[in-house]
Motif scaffolding. Structure first.
Motif, mmCIF file in Angstrom:
data_model
loop_
_atom_site.group_PDB
_atom_site.id
_atom_site.type_symbol
_atom_site.label_atom_id
_atom_site.label_comp_id
_atom_site.label_asym_id
_atom_site.label_seq_id
_atom_site.Cartn_x
_atom_site.Cartn_y
_atom_site.Cartn_z
ATOM 1 N N SER A 116 0.785 -1.234 0.020
ATOM 2 C CA SER A 116 -0.051 -0.024 0.085
ATOM 3 C C SER A 116 0.882 1.168 0.136
ATOM 4 C CB SER A 116 -1.001 -0.068 1.152
ATOM 5 O OG SER A 116 -0.254 -0.035 2.464
ATOM 6 N N GLU A 117 2.098 1.117 0.404
ATOM 7 C CA GLU A 117 2.881 2.424 0.392
ATOM 8 C C GLU A 117 3.693 2.616 -1.074
ATOM 9 O OE1 GLU A 117 4.237 2.131 4.990
ATOM 10 O OE2 GLU A 117 5.873 1.401 3.421
ATOM 11 N N PHE A 118 3.533 1.523 -1.993
ATOM 12 C CA PHE A 118 4.170 1.882 -2.977
ATOM 13 C C PHE A 118 3.826 3.355 -4.069
ATOM 14 C CE2 PHE A 118 4.827 -2.718 -3.666
ATOM 15 C CZ PHE A 118 6.211 -2.817 -3.195
ATOM 16 N N GLY A 140 10.112 -4.629 -8.674
ATOM 17 C CA GLY A 140 9.136 -5.785 -8.164
ATOM 18 C C GLY A 140 7.677 -5.644 -8.953
ATOM 19 N N PHE A 141 7.112 -6.742 -9.234
ATOM 20 C CA PHE A 141 5.893 -6.890 -10.058
ATOM 21 C C PHE A 141 4.848 -6.402 -8.962
ATOM 22 C CE2 PHE A 141 5.814 -10.837 -7.581
ATOM 23 C CZ PHE A 141 4.206 -11.035 -7.174
ATOM 24 N N LEU A 142 4.702 -6.458 -7.636
ATOM 25 C CA LEU A 142 3.905 -5.860 -6.851
ATOM 26 C C LEU A 142 3.508 -4.499 -7.030
ATOM 27 C CD1 LEU A 142 4.542 -8.024 -3.723
ATOM 28 C CD2 LEU A 142 2.501 -8.362 -5.439
ATOM 29 N N GLN A 143 4.625 -3.451 -7.760
ATOM 30 C CA GLN A 143 4.401 -2.294 -7.753
ATOM 31 C C GLN A 143 3.521 -1.770 -9.111
ATOM 32 O OE1 GLN A 143 7.481 0.394 -6.813
ATOM 33 N NE2 GLN A 143 8.737 -0.959 -6.011
ATOM 34 N N ALA A 144 3.231 -2.780 -9.819
ATOM 35 C CA ALA A 144 2.498 -2.574 -11.407
ATOM 36 C C ALA A 144 1.259 -1.812 -10.949
ATOM 37 C CB ALA A 144 2.509 -3.720 -12.004
ATOM 38 N N GLU A 145 0.531 -2.123 -10.377
ATOM 39 C CA GLU A 145 -0.689 -1.504 -10.026
ATOM 40 C C GLU A 145 -0.744 -0.237 -9.707
ATOM 41 O OE1 GLU A 145 -5.078 -2.113 -7.723
ATOM 42 O OE2 GLU A 145 -3.694 -3.628 -7.423
ATOM 43 N N LEU A 147 1.942 1.753 -10.212
ATOM 44 C CA LEU A 147 2.789 2.607 -10.951
ATOM 45 C C LEU A 147 1.624 2.793 -12.134
ATOM 46 C CD1 LEU A 147 5.365 3.895 -11.893
ATOM 47 C CD2 LEU A 147 5.947 1.835 -13.083
ATOM 48 N N THR A 148 0.731 1.995 -12.470
ATOM 49 C CA THR A 148 -0.031 2.326 -13.720
ATOM 50 C C THR A 148 -0.620 3.666 -13.422
ATOM 51 O OG1 THR A 148 -0.428 -0.018 -14.085
ATOM 52 C CG2 THR A 148 -2.296 1.471 -14.717
ATOM 53 N N GLU A 149 -1.180 3.920 -12.260
ATOM 54 C CA GLU A 149 -1.973 5.181 -11.695
ATOM 55 C C GLU A 149 -0.968 6.455 -11.684
ATOM 56 O OE1 GLU A 149 -4.447 6.977 -8.218
ATOM 57 O OE2 GLU A 149 -4.161 4.793 -8.079
ATOM 58 N N THR A 150 0.309 6.144 -11.003
ATOM 59 C CA THR A 150 1.111 7.125 -10.812
ATOM 60 C C THR A 150 1.600 7.686 -12.204
ATOM 61 O OG1 THR A 150 1.939 6.267 -8.868
ATOM 62 C CG2 THR A 150 3.428 7.751 -9.837
ATOM 63 N N ALA A 151 2.118 6.792 -13.271
ATOM 64 C CA ALA A 151 2.463 7.139 -14.373
ATOM 65 C C ALA A 151 1.635 8.058 -15.090
ATOM 66 C CB ALA A 151 2.777 5.911 -15.422
ATOM 67 N N GLY A 152 0.181 7.674 -15.062
ATOM 68 C CA GLY A 152 -0.857 8.413 -15.604
ATOM 69 C C GLY A 152 -0.808 9.898 -15.112
ATOM 70 N N GLN A 153 -0.531 9.894 -13.848
ATOM 71 C CA GLN A 153 -0.700 11.438 -13.111
ATOM 72 C C GLN A 153 0.427 12.315 -13.450
ATOM 73 O OE1 GLN A 153 -0.967 10.130 -9.165
ATOM 74 N NE2 GLN A 153 -3.277 9.682 -9.156
ATOM 75 N N TYR A 154 1.655 11.520 -13.761
ATOM 76 C CA TYR A 154 2.986 12.169 -14.041
ATOM 77 C C TYR A 154 3.511 11.803 -15.587
ATOM 78 C CZ TYR A 154 2.413 13.150 -9.029
ATOM 79 O OH TYR A 154 1.682 13.562 -7.744
ATOM 80 N N PRO A 155 2.969 12.273 -16.450
ATOM 81 C CA PRO A 155 3.245 11.734 -17.738
ATOM 82 C C PRO A 155 4.631 12.330 -18.175
ATOM 83 C CG PRO A 155 1.516 13.635 -17.842
ATOM 84 C CD PRO A 155 1.667 13.150 -16.579
ATOM 85 N N ASP A 156 5.082 13.616 -17.603
ATOM 86 C CA ASP A 156 6.490 13.798 -17.927
ATOM 87 C C ASP A 156 7.766 13.214 -17.230
ATOM 88 O OD1 ASP A 156 5.365 15.562 -19.818
ATOM 89 O OD2 ASP A 156 4.948 17.326 -18.195
ATOM 90 N N GLN A 157 7.193 12.476 -16.198
ATOM 91 C CA GLN A 157 8.038 11.771 -15.542
ATOM 92 C C GLN A 157 8.628 10.329 -16.018
ATOM 93 O OE1 GLN A 157 9.968 12.445 -12.227
ATOM 94 N NE2 GLN A 157 11.105 10.673 -13.361
ATOM 95 N N ASP A 158 9.874 10.073 -16.190
ATOM 96 C CA ASP A 158 10.286 8.836 -16.611
ATOM 97 C C ASP A 158 10.277 7.612 -15.496
ATOM 98 O OD1 ASP A 158 10.354 9.455 -19.435
ATOM 99 O OD2 ASP A 158 12.312 10.319 -19.091
ATOM 100 N N MET A 160 11.001 3.247 -14.604
ATOM 101 C CA MET A 160 11.083 1.735 -15.026
ATOM 102 C C MET A 160 10.567 0.982 -14.134
ATOM 103 S SD MET A 160 13.668 0.234 -13.248
ATOM 104 C CE MET A 160 14.695 -0.843 -14.401
ATOM 105 N N ILE A 161 10.365 -0.161 -14.601
ATOM 106 C CA ILE A 161 9.811 -1.321 -13.445
ATOM 107 C C ILE A 161 10.374 -2.662 -13.977
ATOM 108 C CG2 ILE A 161 7.783 -1.584 -14.955
ATOM 109 C CD1 ILE A 161 6.506 -2.148 -12.189
ATOM 110 N N VAL A 162 10.908 -3.359 -12.865
ATOM 111 C CA VAL A 162 11.450 -4.731 -13.140
ATOM 112 C C VAL A 162 10.326 -5.602 -12.817
ATOM 113 C CG1 VAL A 162 12.966 -6.388 -11.935
ATOM 114 C CG2 VAL A 162 13.707 -4.070 -12.561
ATOM 115 N N ASP A 163 10.139 -6.669 -13.439
ATOM 116 C CA ASP A 163 9.180 -7.758 -13.406
ATOM 117 C C ASP A 163 7.767 -7.524 -13.789
ATOM 118 O OD1 ASP A 163 11.271 -9.607 -12.838
ATOM 119 O OD2 ASP A 163 10.882 -9.568 -10.639
ATOM 120 N N ALA A 164 7.402 -6.591 -14.474
ATOM 121 C CA ALA A 164 5.952 -6.221 -14.811
ATOM 122 C C ALA A 164 5.996 -5.287 -15.954
ATOM 123 C CB ALA A 164 5.154 -5.528 -13.635
#
Length: 394
Positions: A116-118, A140-145, A147-158, A160-164
């Protein structure tokens, strides 16, 4: 100027001042499963300063030092197992430290204690203006959910994710062929359980011909480890029994006590060798192997080195080059060719996964066993052996 420079009233809770490379866990970090510090448990949920780890397992796929990253800042969000696991997170930190050394980048690290802290840590780095992070690495793959939300909120931020795989134009996805490397250690385990073999503090009982697998969280990713391992064992002899257990719970990758209980059950039921894919939970597997006088197989790093107190029972480790993924993504940012939306898979052919025999007892493994493992590796690369990714298909 990046639009994040204009953010007002945004907190950066949990993000400390720039760390640089100033100490931290090293290759000798050992956790006993029952008496670990909060940092090793990942229990603080706060940022820590960076480590200074020089050893990198395997062959690098980059030459290093190809760019000047002195003005590049990287934010690292580790998996919940925390640093000091001697496995997955520590391997990621190796790539981060190497990028700091070779490329001159600066970085900060965070160790969430629960899934829940990711989102909070990902967003803290993305929101930060001092420093302004050029890349946020999510391990880690547990960050995927999140990050899907975070990446959309910050489209100008790059990111990377491992395992997902996160379907976003600002996220680079790094995947591994864990099943391929697991097949090889499975074949090794299958060959050894069918013969009388003793080394270090362990020995087999060839009359049992049983091995085991301990996973962290059940799902498609860890299922690849189990599927490959089981297929490798069965390639030796379909009659060899493979016991399997997923510890689950609230901390599946950071519960050495549960890992020890799962492995003890397998050893008590005749297993000679237990392979784990469970992060710091695997420390308990090693402890059980020592108590039972049997063997274990490590994962992600050469755990006969990162867990030296268990080196006399660790036959080999299935090394997963998370450090390469971290390093390559940072180097791409430094060189200005970061590709958001790209998927990169690292398998045996790319040396993204490999078998590393134990530092203390690996030399005692018969050469004919190593030769068969080496031959299987080449057959997988050449397409002669197709390794399953789903345990139900083995």
């Amino acid at each position: 100027m990046d639009r994040r420079k204009f953010l007002k009233g945004v907190g950066v809770a949990g993000v400390v001042s720039l760390a640089g490379c100033t100490g931290g866990p090293d290759e000798s970090t050992e956790t006993d499963g029952e008496n670990q510090s909060d940092q090793q448990q990942g229990g603080t949920g706060t940022d820590t300063t960076s480590g200074n780890e020089s050893e990198s397992t395997g062959t690098d796929s980059t030459d290093g030092g190809s760019g000047d990253g002195s003005d590049v800042n990287v934010g690292m969000v580790y998996a919940t197992g925390g640093l000091g696991d001697g496995s997955f997170n520590d391997q990621a930190q190796t790539g981060l430290n190497r990028a700091a050394q070779d490329l001159g980048v600066s970085f900060n690290e965070s160790e969430p204690s629960q899934v829940s802290e990711f989102a909070r840590f990902q967003q803290s780095f993305a929101q930060s203006q001092d420093p302004d992070y050029d890349l946020v690495s999510c391990i880690g793959f547990l960050q995927a959910e999140a990050l899907t939300e975070t990446a959309g909120q910050y489209p100008d931020q790059d990111f990377m994710i491992v395992d997902a795989t996160v379907d976003a134009d600002n996220v680079a996805n790094y995947l591994f062929a864990e099943h391929q490397g697991s097949y090889l250690v499975g074949q090794m385990a299958g060959l050894l359980t069918t013969q009388e073999f003793a080394a270090g503090a362990g020995e087999t009982n060839p009359e049992e011909t049983t091995v085991g697998f301990v996973g962290g969280a059940e799902g498609s990713l860890i299922g690849k480890f189990e599927a490959g391992f089981t297929a490798g064992v069965k390639a030796v002899d379909s009659n060899i029994q493979v016991l399997s257990n997923y510890v689950g719970g609230s901390s599946p990758f950071n519960d050495p006590t549960a890992g020890k209980a799962a492995a003890n059950s397998m050893y008590n039921n005749g297993a000679d060798i237990v392979y784990h894919a469970a992060g710091n939970t695997g420390t308990g597997v090693f402890n059980a192997a020592k108590e039972q006088g049997r063997f274990a197989i490590g994962v992600d790093r050469d755990q006969s080195v990162t867990k030296p107190n268990s080196a006399d029972v660790i036959l080999a480790s299935m090394v997963k080059r998370v450090d390469t993924a971290v390093y390559n993504s940072i180097e791409a940012v430094v060189n200005g060719n970061f590709e958001g939306g790209a998927n990169t898979t690292l398998g045996l052919e790319q040396e993204g996964v490999k078998v590393v025999y134990g530092d203390q007892i690996g030399g005692d493994i018969p050469e004919e066993v190593k030769t068969q493992v080496s031959d299987a590796r080449q057959q997988i690369i050449d397409g002669g052996i197709e390794v399953p990714t789903d345990p139900s298909n083995v």
